[in-house]
Design a protein around this motif. Structure first.
Motif, PDB file in Angstrom:
ATOM      1  N   LEU A  82       7.464 -16.379-127.937  1.00 54.57           N
ATOM      2  CA  LEU A  82       6.910 -17.167-127.177  1.00 54.57           C
ATOM      3  C   LEU A  82       7.149 -17.040-125.874  1.00 54.57           C
ATOM      4  O   LEU A  82       6.459 -17.489-124.861  1.00 54.57           O
ATOM      5  N   TYR A  83       8.423 -16.517-125.331  1.00 46.90           N
ATOM      6  CA  TYR A  83       8.656 -15.991-123.985  1.00 46.90           C
ATOM      7  C   TYR A  83       7.633 -15.034-123.470  1.00 46.90           C
ATOM      8  O   TYR A  83       7.157 -15.056-122.416  1.00 46.90           O
ATOM      9  N   ALA A  84       7.145 -14.174-124.512  1.00 45.90           N
ATOM     10  CA  ALA A  84       6.135 -13.047-123.917  1.00 45.90           C
ATOM     11  C   ALA A  84       4.718 -13.923-123.701  1.00 45.90           C
ATOM     12  O   ALA A  84       4.072 -12.974-122.931  1.00 45.90           O
ATOM     13  N   GLN A  85       4.518 -15.052-124.195  1.00 49.18           N
ATOM     14  CA  GLN A  85       3.241 -15.511-124.026  1.00 49.18           C
ATOM     15  C   GLN A  85       3.144 -16.244-122.606  1.00 49.18           C
ATOM     16  O   GLN A  85       4.223 -16.716-121.997  1.00 49.18           O
ATOM     17  N   GLY A  86       1.974 -15.570-121.962  1.00 49.21           N
ATOM     18  CA  GLY A  86       1.580 -15.813-120.640  1.00 49.21           C
ATOM     19  C   GLY A  86       2.371 -14.700-119.640  1.00 49.21           C
ATOM     20  O   GLY A  86       2.131 -14.836-118.469  1.00 49.21           O
ATOM     21  N   ARG A  87       2.940 -13.708-120.247  1.00 49.54           N
ATOM     22  CA  ARG A  87       3.613 -12.674-119.605  1.00 49.54           C
ATOM     23  C   ARG A  87       3.046 -11.291-120.104  1.00 49.54           C
ATOM     24  O   ARG A  87       2.076 -10.964-119.530  1.00 49.54           O
ATOM     25  N   SER A  88       3.469 -10.976-121.038  1.00 53.12           N
ATOM     26  CA  SER A  88       3.209  -9.666-121.344  1.00 53.12           C
ATOM     27  C   SER A  88       2.126 -10.004-122.856  1.00 53.12           C
ATOM     28  O   SER A  88       1.392  -8.960-123.199  1.00 53.12           O
ATOM     29  N   LYS A  89       1.836 -11.231-123.095  1.00 52.56           N
ATOM     30  CA  LYS A  89       0.790 -11.495-124.048  1.00 52.56           C
ATOM     31  C   LYS A  89      -0.138 -12.577-123.501  1.00 52.56           C
ATOM     32  O   LYS A  89       0.294 -13.334-122.661  1.00 52.56           O
ATOM     33  N   GLN A  90      -1.298 -12.823-124.072  1.00 51.61           N
ATOM     34  CA  GLN A  90      -2.288 -13.961-123.667  1.00 51.61           C
ATOM     35  C   GLN A  90      -1.435 -15.250-123.816  1.00 51.61           C
ATOM     36  O   GLN A  90      -0.857 -15.442-124.689  1.00 51.61           O
ATOM     37  N   GLY A  91      -2.236 -16.179-123.167  1.00 50.28           N
ATOM     38  CA  GLY A  91      -1.733 -17.404-123.319  1.00 50.28           C
ATOM     39  C   GLY A  91      -1.227 -18.081-122.063  1.00 50.28           C
ATOM     40  O   GLY A  91      -0.929 -17.424-121.152  1.00 50.28           O
ATOM     41  N   ASP A  92      -0.817 -19.303-121.976  1.00 48.25           N
ATOM     42  CA  ASP A  92      -0.069 -19.850-120.753  1.00 48.25           C
ATOM     43  C   ASP A  92       1.456 -19.833-121.192  1.00 48.25           C
ATOM     44  O   ASP A  92       1.955 -19.897-122.275  1.00 48.25           O
ATOM     45  N   ILE A  93       2.006 -20.045-120.059  1.00 49.37           N
ATOM     46  CA  ILE A  93       3.832 -19.938-120.347  1.00 49.37           C
ATOM     47  C   ILE A  93       4.130 -21.035-120.914  1.00 49.37           C
ATOM     48  O   ILE A  93       3.720 -22.372-120.597  1.00 49.37           O
ATOM     49  N   VAL A  94       4.853 -21.094-122.187  1.00 53.62           N
ATOM     50  CA  VAL A  94       5.131 -22.163-122.761  1.00 53.62           C
ATOM     51  C   VAL A  94       6.818 -22.218-122.716  1.00 53.62           C
ATOM     52  O   VAL A  94       7.399 -23.439-123.005  1.00 53.62           O
ATOM     53  N   THR A  95       7.537 -21.305-122.405  1.00 52.13           N
ATOM     54  CA  THR A  95       9.034 -21.396-122.057  1.00 52.13           C
ATOM     55  C   THR A  95       9.708 -20.355-121.258  1.00 52.13           C
ATOM     56  O   THR A  95       9.013 -19.567-120.681  1.00 52.13           O
ATOM     57  N   TYR A  96      10.777 -20.684-120.476  1.00 54.64           N
ATOM     58  CA  TYR A  96      11.436 -19.784-119.800  1.00 54.64           C
ATOM     59  C   TYR A  96      12.824 -19.309-120.428  1.00 54.64           C
ATOM     60  O   TYR A  96      13.652 -18.753-119.674  1.00 54.64           O
ATOM     61  N   ALA A  97      12.594 -19.571-121.539  1.00 52.94           N
ATOM     62  CA  ALA A  97      13.710 -19.093-122.332  1.00 52.94           C
ATOM     63  C   ALA A  97      13.578 -18.041-123.364  1.00 52.94           C
ATOM     64  O   ALA A  97      12.828 -18.073-124.254  1.00 52.94           O
ATOM     65  N   ARG A  98      14.436 -16.913-122.895  1.00 53.06           N
ATOM     66  CA  ARG A  98      14.385 -15.816-124.051  1.00 53.06           C
ATOM     67  C   ARG A  98      15.186 -16.082-125.031  1.00 53.06           C
ATOM     68  O   ARG A  98      15.778 -17.178-125.248  1.00 53.06           O
ATOM     69  N   GLY A  99      15.103 -15.141-126.197  1.00 57.91           N
ATOM     70  CA  GLY A  99      15.790 -15.223-127.627  1.00 57.91           C
ATOM     71  C   GLY A  99      17.078 -15.272-127.198  1.00 57.91           C
ATOM     72  O   GLY A  99      17.880 -14.709-126.328  1.00 57.91           O
ATOM     73  N   GLY A 100      17.690 -16.422-127.685  1.00 56.02           N
ATOM     74  CA  GLY A 100      19.348 -16.535-127.517  1.00 56.02           C
ATOM     75  C   GLY A 100      19.544 -17.652-126.386  1.00 56.02           C
ATOM     76  O   GLY A 100      20.693 -18.008-126.262  1.00 56.02           O
ATOM     77  N   GLU A 101      18.566 -17.907-125.782  1.00 53.11           N
ATOM     78  CA  GLU A 101      18.879 -18.955-124.537  1.00 53.11           C
ATOM     79  C   GLU A 101      18.181 -20.174-124.793  1.00 53.11           C
ATOM     80  O   GLU A 101      18.015 -20.954-123.746  1.00 53.11           O
ATOM     81  N   SER A 102      17.729 -20.647-125.972  1.00 51.50           N
ATOM     82  CA  SER A 102      16.975 -21.751-126.144  1.00 51.50           C
ATOM     83  C   SER A 102      17.815 -22.765-127.164  1.00 51.50           C
ATOM     84  O   SER A 102      18.588 -22.152-128.292  1.00 51.50           O
ATOM     85  N   TYR A 103      18.022 -23.855-127.189  1.00 48.96           N
ATOM     86  CA  TYR A 103      18.762 -24.724-128.121  1.00 48.96           C
ATOM     87  C   TYR A 103      18.090 -24.770-129.414  1.00 48.96           C
ATOM     88  O   TYR A 103      18.533 -24.973-130.336  1.00 48.96           O
ATOM     89  N   HIS A 104      16.841 -24.591-129.473  1.00 50.96           N
ATOM     90  CA  HIS A 104      15.964 -24.162-130.678  1.00 50.96           C
ATOM     91  C   HIS A 104      16.808 -23.126-131.492  1.00 50.96           C
ATOM     92  O   HIS A 104      16.837 -23.224-132.685  1.00 50.96           O
ATOM     93  N   ASN A 105      17.494 -21.893-130.882  1.00 45.40           N
ATOM     94  CA  ASN A 105      18.092 -20.879-131.684  1.00 45.40           C
ATOM     95  C   ASN A 105      19.073 -21.303-132.407  1.00 45.40           C
ATOM     96  O   ASN A 105      19.793 -20.591-133.153  1.00 45.40           O
ATOM     97  N   TYR A 106      19.704 -22.430-131.885  1.00 45.13           N
ATOM     98  CA  TYR A 106      21.298 -22.767-132.576  1.00 45.13           C
ATOM     99  C   TYR A 106      20.899 -24.276-133.161  1.00 45.13           C
ATOM    100  O   TYR A 106      21.892 -24.890-133.614  1.00 45.13           O
ATOM    101  N   GLY A 107      19.547 -24.546-133.518  1.00 39.21           N
ATOM    102  CA  GLY A 107      19.547 -25.808-134.460  1.00 39.21           C
ATOM    103  C   GLY A 107      19.411 -26.945-133.754  1.00 39.21           C
ATOM    104  O   GLY A 107      19.981 -27.842-134.339  1.00 39.21           O
ATOM    105  N   LEU A 108      19.440 -26.979-132.460  1.00 40.61           N
ATOM    106  CA  LEU A 108      19.794 -28.317-131.613  1.00 40.61           C
ATOM    107  C   LEU A 108      18.623 -28.563-130.774  1.00 40.61           C
ATOM    108  O   LEU A 108      18.945 -29.577-130.057  1.00 40.61           O
ATOM    109  N   ALA A 109      17.450 -28.348-131.154  1.00 39.81           N
ATOM    110  CA  ALA A 109      16.157 -28.851-130.576  1.00 39.81           C
ATOM    111  C   ALA A 109      15.107 -28.926-131.559  1.00 39.81           C
ATOM    112  O   ALA A 109      14.987 -28.063-132.514  1.00 39.81           O
ATOM    113  N   ILE A 110      14.263 -29.778-131.115  1.00 40.48           N
ATOM    114  CA  ILE A 110      12.959 -30.168-131.792  1.00 40.48           C
ATOM    115  C   ILE A 110      11.759 -30.301-130.895  1.00 40.48           C
ATOM    116  O   ILE A 110      12.012 -30.549-129.707  1.00 40.48           O
ATOM    117  N   ASP A 111      10.578 -29.770-131.320  1.00 42.73           N
ATOM    118  CA  ASP A 111       9.317 -30.099-130.401  1.00 42.73           C
ATOM    119  C   ASP A 111       8.680 -30.956-131.316  1.00 42.73           C
ATOM    120  O   ASP A 111       8.437 -30.758-132.534  1.00 42.73           O
TER     121      ASP A 111
END
Length: 188
Positions: A82-111
C-alpha cells in the motif's frame, strides 16, 4: 577536597534519581501492557477493537447506514504494498505508513466504506443514503468516536476518511518494541 566530595555526591545523587525515574517509568509501562521483545505481530483485531467494531456496525445499521469493513489487520508486506502505491507503483497515495508503522499492523485499526441499497460501495463522503440531511460518513465517524475510536478524517496532514483506530495510548515505536495493550485493563 571537601568541595570535590560534595560535587561527587551531588552527581551520584542525580544519577541515582535518573535511574529510579527510568525504572519506575518502565514498571508503570509494563503494568498496563503486555510486554515481550518477541511479541508477535497480531493476525487478528485486538478483542476490544473487534467488540467496538461490531457495536459500530449495529449502531450504523440502526441509522439505516450500511457499513462495510474493508480492511482489518494488515501484514507488514501488505502495508508495504500500500505504501508503494502512488510512489513506485501505479495509483494514488493511500498511506504514509510503511510496514510496521500502521496501527493496522498491530490489530488496532479498521477501514470502512458505505454500501448503498444496490450493494455498490460508496466513497463519496457527502453521501446521505438514509436521507436525514447529514453525511453518512460523518455520522459513522461520530458513532465510532463515541465508541473510543480515533478517526483518520480528523487528522490535519492526511485525511484518511475510511480509517478508524484505537491506540490505547501506545505509540508505533512502543508497538514495534513489543508492547501490546492488554484486554482486561482496557475494557470498560
Amino acid at each position: 577536597m571537601n568541595k570535590l566530595k560534595k560535587d561527587i555526591l551531588a552527581w551520584i545523587t542525580v544519577i541515582i534519581f535518573i535511574v529510579i525515574i527510568f525504572v519506575l517509568y518502565n514498571r508503570l509501562e509494563d503494568q498496563y501492557m503486555d510486554l515481550g521483545e518477541d511479541a508477535p505481530i497480531p493476525i487478528e483485531l485486538h478483542p476490544l477493537v473487534e467488540e467496538k467494531k461490531d457495536i459500530l456496525l449495529e449502531q450504523a445499521s440502526n441509522l439505516d447506514i450500511e457499513v462495510v469493513i474493508i480492511e482489518k489487520t494488515r501484514s507488514i508486506r501488505r502495508q508495504n504494498e500500500l505504501y508503494a502505491q502512488g510512489r513506485s507503483k501505479q495509483g494514488d497515495i493511500v498511506t504514509y505508513a510503511r510496514g510496521g508503522e500502521s496501527y493496522h499492523n498491530y490489530g488496532l485499526a479498521i477501514d470502512y466504506t458505505l454500501q448503498d441499497e444496490n450493494g455498490e460501495m460508496i466513497w463519496d463522503t457527502q453521501y446521505d443514503g438514509n436521507g436525514n440531511g447529514e453525511s453518512d460518513w460523518f455520522e459513522v465517524a461520530e458513532l465510532a468516536k463515541n465508541l473510543g475510536f480515533e478517526w483518520g478524517g480528523d487528522w490535519n496532514n492526511f485525511k484518511d476518511y475510511p480509517h478508524l483506530q484505537m491506540d490505547f495510548g501506545l505509540s508505533i515505536n512502543q508497538l514495534k518494541r513489543g508492547l501490546r495493550p492488554s484486554y482486561e485493563e482496557n475494557k470498560e
